[in-house]
Design a protein around this motif. Structure first.
Motif, mmCIF file in Angstrom:
data_model
loop_
_atom_site.group_PDB
_atom_site.id
_atom_site.type_symbol
_atom_site.label_atom_id
_atom_site.label_comp_id
_atom_site.label_asym_id
_atom_site.label_seq_id
_atom_site.Cartn_x
_atom_site.Cartn_y
_atom_site.Cartn_z
ATOM 1 N N VAL A 48 0.858 -1.183 0.000
ATOM 2 C CA VAL A 48 0.000 0.000 0.000
ATOM 3 C C VAL A 48 0.899 1.239 0.000
ATOM 4 N N SER A 49 0.521 2.239 -0.795
ATOM 5 C CA SER A 49 1.300 3.478 -0.871
ATOM 6 C C SER A 49 1.312 4.177 0.486
ATOM 7 N N PRO A 50 2.334 4.991 0.761
ATOM 8 C CA PRO A 50 2.398 5.693 2.047
ATOM 9 C C PRO A 50 1.178 6.571 2.343
ATOM 10 N N ASP A 51 0.544 7.126 1.296
ATOM 11 C CA ASP A 51 -0.646 7.948 1.526
ATOM 12 C C ASP A 51 -1.928 7.116 1.617
ATOM 13 N N GLY A 52 -1.819 5.802 1.430
ATOM 14 C CA GLY A 52 -2.967 4.904 1.553
ATOM 15 C C GLY A 52 -3.929 4.931 0.381
ATOM 16 N N ARG A 53 -3.595 5.599 -0.701
ATOM 17 C CA ARG A 53 -4.524 5.762 -1.829
ATOM 18 C C ARG A 53 -4.403 4.703 -2.918
ATOM 19 N N THR A 54 -3.280 3.961 -2.929
ATOM 20 C CA THR A 54 -3.057 3.008 -4.014
ATOM 21 C C THR A 54 -2.461 1.718 -3.468
ATOM 22 N N VAL A 55 -2.935 0.600 -4.017
ATOM 23 C CA VAL A 55 -2.347 -0.699 -3.722
ATOM 24 C C VAL A 55 -1.628 -1.164 -4.984
ATOM 25 N N ALA A 56 -0.355 -1.518 -4.841
ATOM 26 C CA ALA A 56 0.444 -2.016 -5.952
ATOM 27 C C ALA A 56 0.600 -3.519 -5.799
ATOM 28 N N VAL A 57 0.329 -4.254 -6.871
ATOM 29 C CA VAL A 57 0.414 -5.715 -6.864
ATOM 30 C C VAL A 57 1.399 -6.145 -7.950
ATOM 31 N N LEU A 58 2.375 -6.960 -7.561
ATOM 32 C CA LEU A 58 3.351 -7.509 -8.500
ATOM 33 C C LEU A 58 2.889 -8.883 -8.938
ATOM 34 N N ALA A 59 2.666 -9.039 -10.237
ATOM 35 C CA ALA A 59 2.283 -10.322 -10.819
ATOM 36 C C ALA A 59 3.331 -10.683 -11.870
ATOM 37 N N GLN A 60 3.226 -11.868 -12.441
ATOM 38 C CA GLN A 60 4.180 -12.250 -13.476
ATOM 39 C C GLN A 60 4.051 -11.324 -14.678
ATOM 40 N N ASN A 61 5.134 -10.672 -15.041
ATOM 41 C CA ASN A 61 5.224 -9.820 -16.234
ATOM 42 C C ASN A 61 4.350 -8.568 -16.205
ATOM 43 N N ARG A 62 3.753 -8.239 -15.065
ATOM 44 C CA ARG A 62 2.900 -7.044 -15.015
ATOM 45 C C ARG A 62 2.718 -6.564 -13.582
ATOM 46 N N ALA A 63 2.312 -5.311 -13.485
ATOM 47 C CA ALA A 63 1.966 -4.717 -12.199
ATOM 48 C C ALA A 63 0.542 -4.208 -12.289
ATOM 49 N N LEU A 64 -0.181 -4.325 -11.201
ATOM 50 C CA LEU A 64 -1.544 -3.799 -11.107
ATOM 51 C C LEU A 64 -1.545 -2.728 -10.026
ATOM 52 N N LEU A 65 -2.177 -1.593 -10.322
ATOM 53 C CA LEU A 65 -2.275 -0.502 -9.358
ATOM 54 C C LEU A 65 -3.750 -0.177 -9.162
ATOM 55 N N LEU A 66 -4.219 -0.355 -7.926
ATOM 56 C CA LEU A 66 -5.631 -0.200 -7.606
ATOM 57 C C LEU A 66 -5.860 1.038 -6.749
ATOM 58 N N ASP A 67 -6.825 1.841 -7.124
ATOM 59 C CA ASP A 67 -7.202 3.052 -6.390
ATOM 60 C C ASP A 67 -8.091 2.635 -5.219
ATOM 61 N N THR A 68 -7.653 2.902 -3.982
ATOM 62 C CA THR A 68 -8.432 2.482 -2.815
ATOM 63 C C THR A 68 -9.717 3.282 -2.646
ATOM 64 N N ALA A 69 -9.789 4.474 -3.238
ATOM 65 C CA ALA A 69 -11.008 5.281 -3.160
ATOM 66 C C ALA A 69 -12.082 4.766 -4.111
ATOM 67 N N ARG A 70 -11.669 3.998 -5.127
ATOM 68 C CA ARG A 70 -12.600 3.441 -6.113
ATOM 69 C C ARG A 70 -12.312 1.956 -6.324
#
Length: 84
Positions: free
Chosen positions: A4-26
């Motif tokens: 989770v980002s330091p400001d709590g707004r984004t979750v970063a997920v490491l997957a094979q060959n890609r990254a996913l970034l999820l907005d915690t507000a949405r």
């Protein structure tokens, strides 16, 4: 791996060959997906203190740098870490 980002707004997920970034507000919104061009590595995910850049461990001593540009996340560079 995920972090989770330091400001709590984004979750970063490491997957094979890609990254996913999820907005915690949405949580219902589709995540930003960023191609990493390499297999996931053993060191995980790390955020910059300002929550604008995230680093993803890749195989063979590489680290992908992903930064926020406007509303999108994009791969902005790649670092090489010396291996022991």
């Amino acid at each position: 791996d995920l972090a989770v980002s330091p400001d709590g707004r984004t979750v970063a997920v490491l997957a094979q060959n890609r990254a996913l970034l999820l907005d915690t507000a949405r949580p219902e919104a589709d995540p930003n997906e960023v191609a990493l061009q390499g297999a996931a590595g053993p060191l995980g995910v790390a955020w910059s203190p300002d929550s604008q850049t995230v680093y993803f461990s890749l195989a063979r001593g590489k680290v992908a740098q992903v930064a926020k540009e406007g509303d999108e996340w994009k791969k902005t560079g790649e670092l090489t870490i010396d291996t022991v």
